[in-house]
Write a protein that holds these residues in place. Sequence first.
Motif, PDB file in Angstrom:
ATOM      1  N   PHE A 184      18.433 -25.987  13.120  1.00 35.12           N
ATOM      2  CA  PHE A 184      19.101 -25.932  11.823  1.00 35.12           C
ATOM      3  C   PHE A 184      18.101 -25.984  10.678  1.00 35.12           C
ATOM      4  O   PHE A 184      18.232 -25.252   9.695  1.00 35.12           O
ATOM      5  N   LEU A 185      17.107 -26.860  10.781  1.00 34.25           N
ATOM      6  CA  LEU A 185      16.102 -26.956   9.724  1.00 34.25           C
ATOM      7  C   LEU A 185      15.379 -25.626   9.535  1.00 34.25           C
ATOM      8  O   LEU A 185      15.122 -25.199   8.398  1.00 34.25           O
ATOM      9  N   THR A 186      15.073 -24.951  10.642  1.00 37.15           N
ATOM     10  CA  THR A 186      14.402 -23.660  10.554  1.00 37.15           C
ATOM     11  C   THR A 186      15.316 -22.605   9.950  1.00 37.15           C
ATOM     12  O   THR A 186      14.899 -21.808   9.095  1.00 37.15           O
ATOM     13  N   LEU A 187      16.579 -22.600  10.366  1.00 37.09           N
ATOM     14  CA  LEU A 187      17.536 -21.632   9.825  1.00 37.09           C
ATOM     15  C   LEU A 187      17.775 -21.862   8.335  1.00 37.09           C
ATOM     16  O   LEU A 187      17.852 -20.914   7.553  1.00 37.09           O
ATOM     17  N   ALA A 188      17.916 -23.128   7.947  1.00 34.62           N
ATOM     18  CA  ALA A 188      18.139 -23.435   6.540  1.00 34.62           C
ATOM     19  C   ALA A 188      16.942 -22.999   5.698  1.00 34.62           C
ATOM     20  O   ALA A 188      17.104 -22.432   4.607  1.00 34.62           O
ATOM     21  N   ALA A 189      15.725 -23.243   6.211  1.00 41.28           N
ATOM     22  CA  ALA A 189      14.517 -22.871   5.465  1.00 41.28           C
ATOM     23  C   ALA A 189      14.386 -21.357   5.332  1.00 41.28           C
ATOM     24  O   ALA A 189      14.132 -20.828   4.239  1.00 41.28           O
ATOM     25  N   THR A 190      14.577 -20.634   6.440  1.00 38.10           N
ATOM     26  CA  THR A 190      14.444 -19.177   6.393  1.00 38.10           C
ATOM     27  C   THR A 190      15.587 -18.540   5.602  1.00 38.10           C
ATOM     28  O   THR A 190      15.396 -17.516   4.940  1.00 38.10           O
ATOM     29  N   GLY A 191      16.781 -19.146   5.661  1.00 40.18           N
ATOM     30  CA  GLY A 191      17.892 -18.635   4.865  1.00 40.18           C
ATOM     31  C   GLY A 191      17.662 -18.851   3.384  1.00 40.18           C
ATOM     32  O   GLY A 191      17.908 -17.954   2.565  1.00 40.18           O
ATOM     33  N   PHE A 192      17.161 -20.027   3.017  1.00 40.25           N
ATOM     34  CA  PHE A 192      16.900 -20.333   1.612  1.00 40.25           C
ATOM     35  C   PHE A 192      15.813 -19.424   1.048  1.00 40.25           C
ATOM     36  O   PHE A 192      15.918 -18.943  -0.092  1.00 40.25           O
TER      37      PHE A 192
ATOM     38  N   LEU B 129      10.577 -11.007   1.734  1.00 42.34           N
ATOM     39  CA  LEU B 129      10.663 -11.732   3.010  1.00 42.34           C
ATOM     40  C   LEU B 129      11.672 -11.075   3.947  1.00 42.34           C
ATOM     41  O   LEU B 129      12.349 -11.746   4.712  1.00 42.34           O
ATOM     42  N   SER B 130      11.754  -9.756   3.870  1.00 42.64           N
ATOM     43  CA  SER B 130      12.720  -9.047   4.707  1.00 42.64           C
ATOM     44  C   SER B 130      12.432  -9.222   6.195  1.00 42.64           C
ATOM     45  O   SER B 130      13.334  -9.116   7.027  1.00 42.64           O
ATOM     46  N   HIS B 131      11.157  -9.521   6.531  1.00 43.64           N
ATOM     47  CA  HIS B 131      10.802  -9.695   7.934  1.00 43.64           C
ATOM     48  C   HIS B 131      11.439 -10.944   8.539  1.00 43.64           C
ATOM     49  O   HIS B 131      11.505 -11.095   9.756  1.00 43.64           O
ATOM     50  N   LEU B 132      11.922 -11.852   7.675  1.00 44.79           N
ATOM     51  CA  LEU B 132      12.566 -13.060   8.180  1.00 44.79           C
ATOM     52  C   LEU B 132      13.979 -12.803   8.667  1.00 44.79           C
ATOM     53  O   LEU B 132      14.531 -13.596   9.423  1.00 44.79           O
ATOM     54  N   GLY B 133      14.566 -11.686   8.228  1.00 40.54           N
ATOM     55  CA  GLY B 133      15.945 -11.387   8.594  1.00 40.54           C
ATOM     56  C   GLY B 133      16.192 -11.347  10.092  1.00 40.54           C
ATOM     57  O   GLY B 133      17.064 -12.071  10.602  1.00 40.54           O
ATOM     58  N   PRO B 134      15.456 -10.509  10.855  1.00 37.59           N
ATOM     59  CA  PRO B 134      15.668 -10.457  12.309  1.00 37.59           C
ATOM     60  C   PRO B 134      15.403 -11.809  12.987  1.00 37.59           C
ATOM     61  O   PRO B 134      16.156 -12.207  13.888  1.00 37.59           O
ATOM     62  N   PHE B 135      14.348 -12.499  12.565  1.00 36.01           N
ATOM     63  CA  PHE B 135      14.052 -13.817  13.148  1.00 36.01           C
ATOM     64  C   PHE B 135      15.197 -14.791  12.880  1.00 36.01           C
ATOM     65  O   PHE B 135      15.648 -15.509  13.775  1.00 36.01           O
ATOM     66  N   HIS B 136      15.670 -14.795  11.635  1.00 32.09           N
ATOM     67  CA  HIS B 136      16.774 -15.668  11.251  1.00 32.09           C
ATOM     68  C   HIS B 136      18.025 -15.330  12.066  1.00 32.09           C
ATOM     69  O   HIS B 136      18.740 -16.231  12.529  1.00 32.09           O
ATOM     70  N   GLY B 137      18.277 -14.048  12.259  1.00 33.44           N
ATOM     71  CA  GLY B 137      19.464 -13.622  12.997  1.00 33.44           C
ATOM     72  C   GLY B 137      19.430 -14.027  14.461  1.00 33.44           C
ATOM     73  O   GLY B 137      20.398 -14.583  14.992  1.00 33.44           O
ATOM     74  N   TRP B 138      18.303 -13.762  15.142  1.00 31.61           N
ATOM     75  CA  TRP B 138      18.199 -14.104  16.557  1.00 31.61           C
ATOM     76  C   TRP B 138      18.195 -15.623  16.770  1.00 31.61           C
ATOM     77  O   TRP B 138      18.840 -16.131  17.690  1.00 31.61           O
TER      78      TRP B 138
END
Length: 241
Positions: free
Chosen positions: A74-82, A91-100
């Motif tokens: 959750f902490l990682t998802l919240a950080a990458t989402g924020f 930071l478009s490269h974070l999208g696939p990582f955040h999704g998976w």
Amino acid sequence: MEPKKEATDVIDFYAEHKMLVWIAAISLSIAGCLLYYMTFGPHTVSGKGIGPGTLVRRFGIREWISHWLMLLGFLTLAATGFMQVVPGTALSHLGPFHGWLGFIFFLIALITLLGWVPDALFKRYDWPWLLKMGGYFSHDPKPLAAGRFNAGQKIYYWSILLVLIGLLVSAVVMEHGSHSLAGRKGLFWCVHGLLGCLATIMVIGHGFLSIFVNPDSARVLRDGRVSKAYTDKHHSLWKAP
């Protein structure tokens, strides 16, 4: 104002002020926690003499591991989402990582939460707990009846489950914009963001209550155990294994 119009206004406001909404939500949540702590302080029950004979197992090994995985995930998802709502960032490269990561997180959370369904069902003794707000606004030493999860934890359980389902559904719609909902892709981006913001507020509150208000329960992160004094006070109807 009609409910549908109100919902649309909220989504429109979020679409235009994503960064402001996130900062305000997190800041107000932390401020509320600090205000509560300064007013009521912690509800410590164990004292200092905690030893092997005074501990009971709150979570099994599988539950303990999944708890840590959900926390870190959750902490990682919240950080990458924020980071993706910060204006002017590439930071478009974070999208696939955040999704998976979100999909893996959902599976772990769902398996864990489904295992707690029997403990999360409401019982008649939960109503007095709710009427007294769990004793959080007093320091009454008399324990309130509660099972493995008290009424507040049950509300949190079902609320976070619904939010997670909403996050998954909105994410799937966002990823498959070629379907009939394609024209509403932007709408679901906002819904996903608002649900993520809501989940962040809920986790801040959960962490605050678990670590600062009830410091006895924070020990569960170490090895899944808490003091018997804590369970006697806050989960008097639960028979620890």
